[in-house]
Design a protein around this motif. Structure first.
Motif, PDB file in Angstrom:
ATOM      1  N   ARG A 129      -8.405   6.271   7.088  1.00  0.00           N
ATOM      2  CA  ARG A 129      -8.551   5.653   5.630  1.00  0.00           C
ATOM      3  C   ARG A 129      -7.541   5.369   4.830  1.00  0.00           C
ATOM      4  NH1 ARG A 129     -12.412  10.659   4.074  1.00  0.00           N
ATOM      5  NH2 ARG A 129     -10.859  11.750   5.303  1.00  0.00           N
ATOM      6  N   SER A 130      -6.369   5.710   5.147  1.00  0.00           N
ATOM      7  CA  SER A 130      -5.349   5.633   4.349  1.00  0.00           C
ATOM      8  C   SER A 130      -4.866   4.175   4.488  1.00  0.00           C
ATOM      9  CB  SER A 130      -3.941   6.554   4.600  1.00  0.00           C
ATOM     10  OG  SER A 130      -4.483   7.940   4.351  1.00  0.00           O
ATOM     11  N   ILE A 131      -5.079   3.609   5.536  1.00  0.00           N
ATOM     12  CA  ILE A 131      -4.544   2.262   5.757  1.00  0.00           C
ATOM     13  C   ILE A 131      -5.259   1.192   4.735  1.00  0.00           C
ATOM     14  CG2 ILE A 131      -4.478   0.294   7.371  1.00  0.00           C
ATOM     15  CD1 ILE A 131      -4.239   2.392   9.653  1.00  0.00           C
ATOM     16  N   VAL A 132      -6.519   1.565   4.362  1.00  0.00           N
ATOM     17  CA  VAL A 132      -7.236   0.601   3.580  1.00  0.00           C
ATOM     18  C   VAL A 132      -6.483   0.442   1.844  1.00  0.00           C
ATOM     19  CG1 VAL A 132      -9.520   0.284   2.326  1.00  0.00           C
ATOM     20  CG2 VAL A 132      -9.227   1.032   4.678  1.00  0.00           C
ATOM     21  N   GLY A 133      -6.046  -0.623   1.804  1.00  0.00           N
ATOM     22  CA  GLY A 133      -5.268  -0.973   0.547  1.00  0.00           C
ATOM     23  C   GLY A 133      -3.948  -0.389   0.339  1.00  0.00           C
ATOM     24  N   LEU A 134      -3.518   0.021   1.691  1.00  0.00           N
ATOM     25  CA  LEU A 134      -1.877   0.444   1.654  1.00  0.00           C
ATOM     26  C   LEU A 134      -0.985  -0.692   1.238  1.00  0.00           C
ATOM     27  CD1 LEU A 134      -0.129   2.917   2.475  1.00  0.00           C
ATOM     28  CD2 LEU A 134      -0.085   2.035   4.675  1.00  0.00           C
ATOM     29  N   SER A 135      -1.314  -1.781   1.493  1.00  0.00           N
ATOM     30  CA  SER A 135      -0.384  -2.740   1.227  1.00  0.00           C
ATOM     31  C   SER A 135      -0.335  -3.333  -0.266  1.00  0.00           C
ATOM     32  CB  SER A 135      -0.717  -4.222   1.883  1.00  0.00           C
ATOM     33  OG  SER A 135      -2.067  -4.809   1.690  1.00  0.00           O
ATOM     34  N   GLU A 136      -1.222  -2.734  -0.870  1.00  0.00           N
ATOM     35  CA  GLU A 136      -1.423  -2.850  -2.200  1.00  0.00           C
ATOM     36  C   GLU A 136      -0.795  -1.625  -3.315  1.00  0.00           C
ATOM     37  OE1 GLU A 136      -5.413  -4.032  -3.333  1.00  0.00           O
ATOM     38  OE2 GLU A 136      -5.400  -6.000  -2.084  1.00  0.00           O
ATOM     39  N   SER A 137      -0.453  -0.734  -2.373  1.00  0.00           N
ATOM     40  CA  SER A 137      -0.117   0.473  -3.035  1.00  0.00           C
ATOM     41  C   SER A 137       1.046   0.490  -3.849  1.00  0.00           C
ATOM     42  CB  SER A 137       0.303   1.735  -1.829  1.00  0.00           C
ATOM     43  OG  SER A 137       0.942   2.735  -2.358  1.00  0.00           O
ATOM     44  N   ASN A 142       8.748   0.254   1.202  1.00  0.00           N
ATOM     45  CA  ASN A 142       9.286   1.100   1.956  1.00  0.00           C
ATOM     46  C   ASN A 142       8.184   2.181   2.507  1.00  0.00           C
ATOM     47  OD1 ASN A 142      11.855  -0.105   1.893  1.00  0.00           O
ATOM     48  ND2 ASN A 142      12.528   1.182   0.380  1.00  0.00           N
ATOM     49  N   PHE A 143       7.374   2.791   1.440  1.00  0.00           N
ATOM     50  CA  PHE A 143       6.302   3.766   1.734  1.00  0.00           C
ATOM     51  C   PHE A 143       5.486   3.025   2.844  1.00  0.00           C
ATOM     52  CE2 PHE A 143       2.221   5.605   1.345  1.00  0.00           C
ATOM     53  CZ  PHE A 143       2.649   7.007   1.324  1.00  0.00           C
ATOM     54  N   GLU A 144       4.978   1.854   2.668  1.00  0.00           N
ATOM     55  CA  GLU A 144       3.979   1.194   3.594  1.00  0.00           C
ATOM     56  C   GLU A 144       4.644   1.308   4.968  1.00  0.00           C
ATOM     57  OE1 GLU A 144       1.499  -2.914   4.403  1.00  0.00           O
ATOM     58  OE2 GLU A 144       3.022  -2.862   2.768  1.00  0.00           O
ATOM     59  N   ARG A 145       5.965   0.747   5.098  1.00  0.00           N
ATOM     60  CA  ARG A 145       6.500   0.652   6.555  1.00  0.00           C
ATOM     61  C   ARG A 145       6.632   2.156   6.997  1.00  0.00           C
ATOM     62  NH1 ARG A 145      10.727  -2.028   4.999  1.00  0.00           N
ATOM     63  NH2 ARG A 145      12.110  -0.368   4.743  1.00  0.00           N
TER      64      ARG A 145
END
Length: 285
Positions: A129-137, A142-145
């Motif tokens: 579930r954490s992947i959803v919206g991760l690119s907009e976090s 750096n955190f996304e990567r």
């Protein structure tokens, strides 16, 4: 020549703002390793999350990981120290994280949404579930990567009992720091766990009386290295106990003020090769 143990924090210390170890720092670490000194990653990360540039440095044989929950001997491929969270605590922590307190009524990401990861046997697991919206976090690229690399994703992490009974550390990362502070306040009085933070408003859970200092002390005893031959370099709260066990404690210029005050020396920032600069001067390289 005295053989030193050089304990190095990763995020905000050895790693620059791009989460990379520079070529200069790699060369310096290699020179010291070739001289016989112990180069020891001392980090909140686990085995699979160490930066790939460290793998290019020959002679790194030990690591203090997961804020001291795991001390690893690469040569023997075994744990010198391993401390697990008490039974039931991992589920309790994750139930709070995913139990609705930090989600909107619709189930979508809210202001207090958190990203959770758990460490089990040197591996990192997270909720899909954490992947959803991760690119907009708001936590940044750096955190996304970091979060997408070398993690194993499962559904409903809080229900994976086959993992939760063997957890050594939990990280909760929040979109807004105030929620991390709230969680820390809620859990501060629970004796079975210890809390710290290393980046932003994250909350890191380990077993009680577990920290980098305890892990470092275990490795010092294992290698028979006296305090005066130990150098510790760091930048955040989870480095304070490690500083107390080192003969020479060094803070980064980008460190929190409390960390600088606890150090004997302050070097340049992590974006100015502060680790390399200090070590080159100290050892006359």
């Amino acid at each position: 020549m005295d053989r030193h143990l050089i304990a190095l924090d990763m995020d905000g210390t050895l790693l620059n703002s791009e989460n990379r170890v520079t070529e200069r720092t790699q060369r310096t670490l290699q020179l010291l390793a070739d001289m016989g000194h112990y180069i020891v990653p001392a980090t909140g990360r686990t085995l699979c999350l160490l930066p790939e540039e460290l793998g290019a440095v020959r002679g790194i044989n030990f690591a203090v990981l997961e804020n001291g929950s795991l001390v690893w001997d690469y040569g023997q491929e075994r744990a010198v120290v391993r401390r697990l969270l008490p039974q039931g605590k991992a589920k309790e922590i994750l139930d709070e994280a995913y139990g609705g307190k930090f989600m909107e009524a619709s189930g979508r990401m809210g202001r207090g949404f958190c990203y959770a990861e758990i460490f089990v046997d040197g591996k990192a697991y997270a909720d899909i579930r954490s992947i959803v919206g991760l690119s907009e976090s708001s936590l940044g690229e750096n955190f996304e990567r970091y979060f997408l690399e070398n993690h194993e994703f499962v559904e409903h992490l809080e229900n994976q009992r086959w993992l939760l009974d063997r957890v050594s550390k939990i990280n909760l990362y929040f979109e807004e720091e105030e929620f991390g502070q709230r969680v820390r306040e809620n859990w501060r009085k629970i004796r079975e766990v210890s809390l710290t933070t290393s980046v932003g408003g994250n909350v890191e859970f380990n077993a009680a009386e577990t920290n980098k200092g305890i892990g470092l002390s275990g490795l010092m005893e294992y290698l028979n290295i006296p305090k005066e031959l130990v150098i510790a370099i760091g930048d955040n709260e989870n480095d304070l106990e490690m500083f107390a066990r080192a003969g020479t404690a060094v803070a980064m210029e980008n460190a929190k003020e409390m960390v600088k005050k606890a150090a004997r020396k302050v070097t340049l920032s992590n974006d100015c090769d502060g680790v390399a600069v200090f070590l080159e001067t100290y050892f006359g390289l």
